[in-house]
Design an enzyme around this catalytic site. Structure first.
Site, mmCIF file in Angstrom:
data_model
loop_
_atom_site.group_PDB
_atom_site.id
_atom_site.type_symbol
_atom_site.label_atom_id
_atom_site.label_comp_id
_atom_site.label_asym_id
_atom_site.label_seq_id
_atom_site.Cartn_x
_atom_site.Cartn_y
_atom_site.Cartn_z
ATOM 1 N N GLU A 1 4.892 -4.900 7.161
ATOM 2 C CA GLU A 1 4.175 -3.776 7.786
ATOM 3 C C GLU A 1 4.641 -3.493 9.204
ATOM 4 O O GLU A 1 4.555 -2.371 9.689
ATOM 5 C CB GLU A 1 2.660 -4.063 7.799
ATOM 6 C CG GLU A 1 1.983 -4.019 6.438
ATOM 7 C CD GLU A 1 1.979 -5.357 5.719
ATOM 8 O OE1 GLU A 1 2.784 -6.255 6.064
ATOM 9 O OE2 GLU A 1 1.150 -5.514 4.804
ATOM 10 N N ALA A 49 0.859 -1.179 0.000
ATOM 11 C CA ALA A 49 0.000 0.000 0.000
ATOM 12 C C ALA A 49 0.900 1.235 0.000
ATOM 13 O O ALA A 49 2.059 1.179 0.426
ATOM 14 C CB ALA A 49 -0.888 -0.015 1.236
ATOM 15 N N GLY A 102 0.723 -5.064 1.023
ATOM 16 C CA GLY A 102 -0.487 -5.163 0.194
ATOM 17 C C GLY A 102 -0.232 -5.852 -1.131
ATOM 18 O O GLY A 102 -1.158 -6.429 -1.714
ATOM 19 N N GLU A 127 -0.497 -9.405 -0.368
ATOM 20 C CA GLU A 127 -1.917 -9.678 -0.077
ATOM 21 C C GLU A 127 -2.743 -9.705 -1.357
ATOM 22 O O GLU A 127 -3.648 -10.525 -1.513
ATOM 23 C CB GLU A 127 -2.445 -8.625 0.903
ATOM 24 C CG GLU A 127 -1.819 -8.783 2.287
ATOM 25 C CD GLU A 127 -2.075 -7.591 3.197
ATOM 26 O OE1 GLU A 127 -1.824 -6.448 2.774
ATOM 27 O OE2 GLU A 127 -2.537 -7.798 4.326
#
Ligand code: CAA
Length: 258
Positions: A132, A65, A109, A112
């Protein structure tokens, strides 16, 4: 007009989506995720598409992200407005198979996103991780749930708590990716797999996907019952008659529903 962060192409019955924010290693911001969601829904609705491939660049599938975009957000930005996560679940709604073709970094992300796809095919350059924790947060798009289901608790804990990256070979051994290929063969391998899937009867492809996903979402008994009912229901399709007739007549099936 602003630059497009997702390139959309079709090749035969395969829809190809290329994440296109190379300078930021395909960091996933809301614009990119909105475009990705819209393109996926368009392929889902398009009867000429039977499978989808999502890929990034040679250096990064996606490095997570967008940290720059989210660094100053408040709790109410992320919870109230669902920044970052609002479009992530679109991929879960897609019933056609989606293959992630991963080269380079698939972090946070990005990892993911790959895990939300149905199959991950990795280049030997791929690196997976959930770093993260180094940012003072945790995975927010399914990493703590999908990674242990894919690789087991020990390795998922290791990756989520130490932030270390896992190379393609380790990822294949651990069960996260289905195939590892030389980087220059990645797209050929992914497109060939997608083309094979897209040549099958679409109802049975979608139902197989639904049933395999059930294995991760409920109990074994519920999953077995669900599979049996879906298996029975396929006997209502013309393609089941055609597929089995073709086998007994020693010819290739001509599926109606693709
Ligand atoms: N967000 C925003 N920008 C990013 C980014 C990210 N996740 N990852 C890389 N970039 C940007 C860098 O800021 C840099 O931009 P500038 O050139 O403008 O400085 C550019 O991409 C190239 O990156 P690097 O110079 O860092 O490249 P490198 O080869 O030295 O390192 C890397 C590559 C190891 C992937 C490193 O970029 C990195 O650690 N990126 C962050 C990975 C990360 O922490 N991801 C998790 C994000 S949080 C998340 O995803 C939450 C969630 O679960 C939903």
């Amino acid at each position: 007009m602003s630059e497009s962060f997702v390139l959309v192409e079709t090749r035969g019955r395969v829809g190809l989506l290329t994440l296109n924010r190379p300078k930021a290693l395909n960091a996933l911001n809301d614009q990119l995720m909105d475009e990705l969601g819209a393109a996926l829904l368009a392929f889902e609705a398009n009867p000429d598409i039977g499978a989808v491939v999502i890929t990034g660049s040679e250096k990064a599938f996606a490095a997570g992200a967008d940290i720059g975009a989210m660094k100053d957000w408040s709790y109410m930005d992320v919870y109230g407005n669902e920044y970052i996560t609002r479009n992530w679940e679109t991929l879960k709604r897609i019933r056609k198979p989606v293959i992630a073709a991963v080269a380079g970094y698939a972090l946070g992300g990005g990892c993911e996103l790959a895990m939300m796809c149905d199959i991950i095919i990795a280049a030997d350059t791929a690196k997976f991780g959930q770093p993260e924790i180094k940012l003072g947060v945790i995975p927010g798009a399914g990493g703590t749930q999908r990674l242990p289901r894919a690789v087991g608790k020990a390795k998922a804990m290791d990756l989520a708590l130490t932030a270390r990256m896992m190379g393609a070979e380790e990822a294949e051994r651990a069960g996260l990716v289905s195939r590892v290929v030389a980087a220059d063969k990645l797209m050929e391998e992914a497109m060939d797999a997608a083309t094979i899937i897209a040549s099958m009867s679409l109802p049975s492809v979608m139902m197989a996907k639904e049933c395999v996903n059930r294995a991760f979402e409920g109990s074994l008994n519920e999953g077995l019952l669900f599979e049996r009912r879906v298996f029975h229901s396929l006997f209502a399709t013309e393609d089941q008659k055609e597929g089995m007739a073709a086998f007994t007549e020693k010819r290739k099936p001509d599926f109606k529903h693709r």
